[in-house]
Design a protein around this motif. Structure first.
Motif, PDB file in Angstrom:
ATOM      1  N   ARG A 297       0.864  -1.187   0.000  1.00 62.13           N
ATOM      2  CA  ARG A 297       0.000   0.000   0.000  1.00 62.13           C
ATOM      3  C   ARG A 297       0.897   1.233   0.000  1.00 62.13           C
ATOM      4  O   ARG A 297       1.268   1.743   1.049  1.00 62.13           O
TER       5      ARG A 297
ATOM      6  N   MET B 252      -6.488  -4.438  -3.469  1.00 63.12           N
ATOM      7  CA  MET B 252      -7.313  -3.989  -4.601  1.00 63.12           C
ATOM      8  C   MET B 252      -6.541  -2.853  -5.230  1.00 63.12           C
ATOM      9  O   MET B 252      -5.900  -2.053  -4.533  1.00 63.12           O
ATOM     10  N   THR B 253      -6.552  -2.805  -6.545  1.00 60.63           N
ATOM     11  CA  THR B 253      -5.738  -1.816  -7.250  1.00 60.63           C
ATOM     12  C   THR B 253      -6.242  -0.405  -6.952  1.00 60.63           C
ATOM     13  O   THR B 253      -7.443  -0.172  -6.911  1.00 60.63           O
ATOM     14  N   ASP B 254      -5.307   0.497  -6.728  1.00 57.57           N
ATOM     15  CA  ASP B 254      -5.668   1.871  -6.412  1.00 57.57           C
ATOM     16  C   ASP B 254      -4.769   2.819  -7.193  1.00 57.57           C
ATOM     17  O   ASP B 254      -3.551   2.628  -7.236  1.00 57.57           O
TER      18      ASP B 254
ATOM     19  N   GLU C 228      -2.008  -0.136  -4.294  1.00 58.29           N
ATOM     20  CA  GLU C 228      -2.971  -1.095  -3.745  1.00 58.29           C
ATOM     21  C   GLU C 228      -3.535  -0.568  -2.439  1.00 58.29           C
ATOM     22  O   GLU C 228      -2.864   0.176  -1.724  1.00 58.29           O
TER      23      GLU C 228
ATOM     24  N   CYS D 181      -8.533  -4.875   0.978  1.00 60.97           N
ATOM     25  CA  CYS D 181      -9.947  -5.251   0.902  1.00 60.97           C
ATOM     26  C   CYS D 181     -10.167  -6.491   1.771  1.00 60.97           C
ATOM     27  O   CYS D 181      -9.408  -7.454   1.671  1.00 60.97           O
TER      28      CYS D 181
ATOM     29  N   ARG E 257      -8.864 -11.626  -5.558  1.00 58.44           N
ATOM     30  CA  ARG E 257      -8.016 -10.471  -5.907  1.00 58.44           C
ATOM     31  C   ARG E 257      -8.495  -9.842  -7.207  1.00 58.44           C
ATOM     32  O   ARG E 257      -8.519  -8.612  -7.349  1.00 58.44           O
ATOM     33  N   LYS E 258      -8.881 -10.723  -8.168  1.00 61.51           N
ATOM     34  CA  LYS E 258      -9.382 -10.208  -9.452  1.00 61.51           C
ATOM     35  C   LYS E 258     -10.734  -9.512  -9.265  1.00 61.51           C
ATOM     36  O   LYS E 258     -10.974  -8.443  -9.809  1.00 61.51           O
TER      37      LYS E 258
ATOM     38  N   ALA F 236     -11.784  -8.012  -6.778  1.00 57.26           N
ATOM     39  CA  ALA F 236     -11.599  -6.720  -6.088  1.00 57.26           C
ATOM     40  C   ALA F 236     -11.432  -5.586  -7.085  1.00 57.26           C
ATOM     41  O   ALA F 236     -11.746  -4.441  -6.783  1.00 57.26           O
ATOM     42  N   ASP F 237     -10.945  -5.891  -8.276  1.00 56.39           N
ATOM     43  CA  ASP F 237     -10.695  -4.838  -9.270  1.00 56.39           C
ATOM     44  C   ASP F 237     -11.818  -4.686 -10.294  1.00 56.39           C
ATOM     45  O   ASP F 237     -11.699  -3.902 -11.229  1.00 56.39           O
ATOM     46  N   ARG F 238     -12.874  -5.449 -10.128  1.00 55.49           N
ATOM     47  CA  ARG F 238     -13.979  -5.319 -11.087  1.00 55.49           C
ATOM     48  C   ARG F 238     -14.749  -4.030 -10.866  1.00 55.49           C
ATOM     49  O   ARG F 238     -14.948  -3.620  -9.736  1.00 55.49           O
TER      50      ARG F 238
END
Ligand code: OOB
Length: 527
Positions: free
Chosen positions: A431, A459-461, A466, A469, A522-523, A525-527
Motif C-alpha cells: 500500500r 485492490m488496485t488503487d 494497492e 480489501c 483479488r481479481k 476486487a478490481d472489477r
C-alpha cells in the motif's frame, strides 16, 4: 561470535567478501568519531529543535551510550526503538550500536499487535518510545507493553523509568562491538505473518550504506532530506541518513513529509537529495509549483512500483534526476545509477548496486528463466541476510539450500542487468510502500465474534498502487467496515493495515482442490 538465533554467512563467503574489499573492519558505533575527524564545519543533522555539528554528534553519541549503560543497557541487549524522525533518534541508534546493544527498529505506525510480537521475539530488554505523537499517546501504549511483556519501558519524557533521551549522560564506553557482530534489527516488509526480525551486521550494513552513497554520488556538499521514517532501511541506509553522514553531508529532518513542511526545509537548507515512495512523490509533483526546489539534484523513488508515466510526471515536475530504488530490509538494493539512460530511468528499477550481488530469476521449479522473461527473484550477496532471526522453520522455505533469499518479487531482468519489478509471487499487499501480510490480518479478523471466515486481498488503487480489501463470511447480515476496523484498532493493529473496503460473501470461491481461491478474489476486487 554472532548473536545466537542469527544465520552467519558460510566461511567461504565471508572470506570472499573480505578479500573483495566489501567487508571492512569498522563498526557503526565507531563511525561518529571517524566522521568528526574529517573536520566538517557544516551541520551533520538539522531538525526542528536542533542543529548538531559533527564534533557534537560524536560527543553526544558517546555520552548517550554512557547514559544508557548507567541505566542498565548492556552489550547484546535488544532495545525496541519506536520513535518518529528526529535528531535524537539518529543519536540513539548510534549510541546503542556504540554500546554493542542492538536497536530493533519498529516503524512509527506500529501498534501493540506488532510491538508485542517484536518484543517477544527479540526478548527485548527495553522499549524506547515517544510521548504524544500526532494525537496518539505513546506513554499509554508503553505502560500496556510494560504490563504484558514485563520489559523496561523508557519514554522520551521523564515520566517513565529513564530520563529524557537528551539528558542521558555517562562516561563514554569503549566500542566493544566486532564488525562481524549484529549491529541492529530491521523489520521485514515482504513476508507472511507477523513481521520477521532482520539482523544486519556492522560490516554488511556499512557496505550497504557506502555502496548506495557511492551510487548516488553523495559527498560533503550534499544535504539529504529524511522525509520517510528513519527506522526503515530505505531512509536509514540506502543511502539515507547513515549514508549521508558517512559521506560528510548534512541530514535535514522536516516536521512532516507534506509538501508544505518538506518544501520549506528544502528551500531553507538547500536540500540536494531525498528519498520518497511513489504516492508521496506524486503529491510533491502536484505541489511543485508552490516550492523553491532548485537545489534538488536527485530524488529517489522506491518502496513500491513507480510506473513509467508517473516517473515522467514526477521527474519533470521536480526538475531533477530521478533514481528508482528497489530494496528490502533483508538486503538487496537495485538502484538507478549515474550511467543509466533516460529510458532505463523510466522503465527499470535500477541494477543491483554491488558486483557481489548474485541475482537469479527463476520459474516455479527454481530453473533460471532467460532475460526478458518474468520469474521469481532470488538473491544472495554481501549485504543480504542468510536467515531471518530466530525463524528456523520459516528459513527453510524462505531461502534456497545454497543460501539465496526468495524475495517473493516477480521481475524481468534486462540484458543490461537492470531489473523490472512486475509484481509479487505471494499475497503481500503493498500500500504505497507499506507492506501488509494478509494472513496476519485474517487471523485478527477471525477473532471478531461476527466473523465466520475472512480473507484479505489487495485492490488496485490509482494513487497508492494497492489498498486493503476484506472479504468476510459473516455470522449475521449487517456487519459493517467501521465495526471491523474499530475492532482491529482495539486489538492494536497498525493504521496502515486497516481494510478500506468490506465485501460480505455467503461462501468463498474455491479451487478444484477445495482451497479458497485468493486469486479470484483479488481479481474480483478490481472489477
Ligand atoms: C523497501 O523495503 P521493505 O523491506 O519495506 O519492502 C521490500 C519489498 C520488496 O520485496 C518489494 O516487494 C517492494 O518492497 N519494493 C518495490 C520497490 N521497492 C521495494 N516494489 C516495486 N518497486 C520498487 N522500487 O521497500 C525498500 C528498502 C530499501 C530501499 C528501498 C525500498
Amino acid at each position: 561470535m554472532m548473536l545466537a538465533g542469527c544465520t552467519p554467512w558460510p566461511v567461504e563467503f565471508e572470506k570472499r567478501y573480505i578479500d573483495a574489499g566489501y567487508w571492512g573492519t569498522e563498526t557503526l558505533g565507531s563511525l561518529p568519531e571517524r566522521w568528526a575527524a574529517a573536520g566538517h564545519a557544516h551541520p551533520a543533522i538539522v531538525d526542528s529543535d536542533q542543529r548538531i555539528g559533527y564534533p557534537e554528534l560524536a560527543e553526544r553519541v558517546g555520552r548517550m551510550a554512557g547514559g544508557l549503560r548507567e541505566f542498565g543497557v548492556r552489550a547484546e541487549d535488544r532495545v525496541v526503538v519506536h520513535l518518529p524522525n528526529s535528531a535524537d533518534l539518529i543519536l540513539l541508534i548510534l549510541a546503542l550500536c556504540r554500546l554493542g546493544a542492538h536497536p530493533v527498529l519498529a516503524l512509527p505506525p506500529h501498534r501493540k499487535a506488532d510491538l508485542e510480537h517484536v518484543i517477544a521475539v527479540s526478548e527485548a530488554r527495553a522499549y524506547i518510545t515517544a510521548g504524544e505523537v500526532a494525537g496518539f499517546d505513546h506513554r499509554t501504549l508503553a505502560r500496556e507493553l510494560l504490563g504484558t511483556v514485563g520489559l523496561v519501558a523508557i519514554a522520551a519524557d521523564d515520566s517513565m523509568e529513564l530520563p529524557r533521551l537528551a539528558d542521558l549522560d555517562g562516561p563514554r564506553p569503549q566500542d566493544a562491538a566486532d564488525p562481524a557482530d549484529v549491529a541492529l534489527f530491521l523489520l521485514s516488509g515482504g513476508t507472511t505473518g507477523r513481521p520477521k526480525l532482520i539482523a544486519r551486521t556492522h560490516r554488511d550494513y556499512i557496505y550497504n550504506l557506502r555502496s548506495s552513497a557511492a551510487n548516488a554520488e553523495l559527498g560533503p556538499a550534499d544535504v539529504y532530506l529524511a522525509a520517510l521514517p528513519i527506522a526503515h532501511n530505505y531512509a536509514l541506509a540506502c543511502p539515507g541518513v547513515l549514508g549521508t553522514l558517512d559521506a560528510g553531508g548534512t541530514v535535514v529532518i522536516p516536521p512532516t513529509p507534506s509538501p508544505e513542511d518538506a518544501f520549506e526545509s528544502i528551500a531553507r537548507e538547500r536540500v540536494t537529495v531525498t528519498g520518497l515512495v511513489p504516492p508521496l512523490a506524486m503529491v510533491w509533483a502536484q505541489a511543485a509549483a508552490t516550492g523553491e526546489l532548485d537545489s534538488l539534484r536527485l530524488v529517489q523513488v522506491g518502496g513500491a512500483k513507480m510506473t513509467a508515466e508517473a516517473a515522467k510526471i514526477i521527474g519533470s515536475a521536480l526538475g531533477c534526476r530521478l533514481q528508482q530504488s528497489f530494496g528490502m530490509a533483508e538486503g538487496l538494493l537495485s538502484q538507478s545509477g549515474p550511467g543509466d539512460t533516460a529510458e532505463q530511468l523510466l522503465i527499470a528499477q535500477g541494477r543491483p548496486i554491488s558486483p557481489g550481488d548474485e541475482v537469479r530469476v527463476v520459474d516455479d521449479a527454481d530453473r533460471d528463466v532467460p532475460d526478458g522473461e518474468i520469474g521469481r527473484l532470488l538473491v544472495r550477496g554481501p549485504y543480504t541476510i542468510r536467515g531471518y532471526y530466530r525463524a528456523d522453520a520459516y528459513n527453510v522455505t524462505a531461502f534456497t539450500a545454497d543460501g539465496y533469499l526468495r524475495t517473493g518479487d516477480l521481475v524481468r531482468r534486462l540484458p543490461s542487468g537492470h531489473l523490472v519489478i512486475t509484481g509479487r509471487a505471494d499475497d503481500v499487499i503493498n500500500r504505497g510502500g507499506d507492506k501488509i501480510a494478509p494472513d496476519e490480518l485474517e487471523e485478527q479478523l477471525l477473532a471478531h465474534p461476527g466473523v465466520l471466515d475472512a480473507i484479505v486481498t489487495g485492490m488496485t488503487d490509482a494513487s497508492l498502487g494497492e489498498r486493503v480489501c476484506a472479504w468476510v463470511v459473516a455470522r449475521e447480515p449487517g456487519l459493517e467496515l467501521r465495526e471491523l476496523t474499530g475492532f482491529l484498532v482495539s486489538r492494536g493493529v497498525a493504521g496502515y493495515k486497516l481494510p478500506e473496503r468490506l465485501e460480505l460473501l455467503h461462501a468463498f470461491p474455491r479451487t478444484s482442490v477445495g482451497k479458497v481461491d485468493r486469486h479470484r478474489l483479488r481479481k474480483l476486487a478490481d472489477r
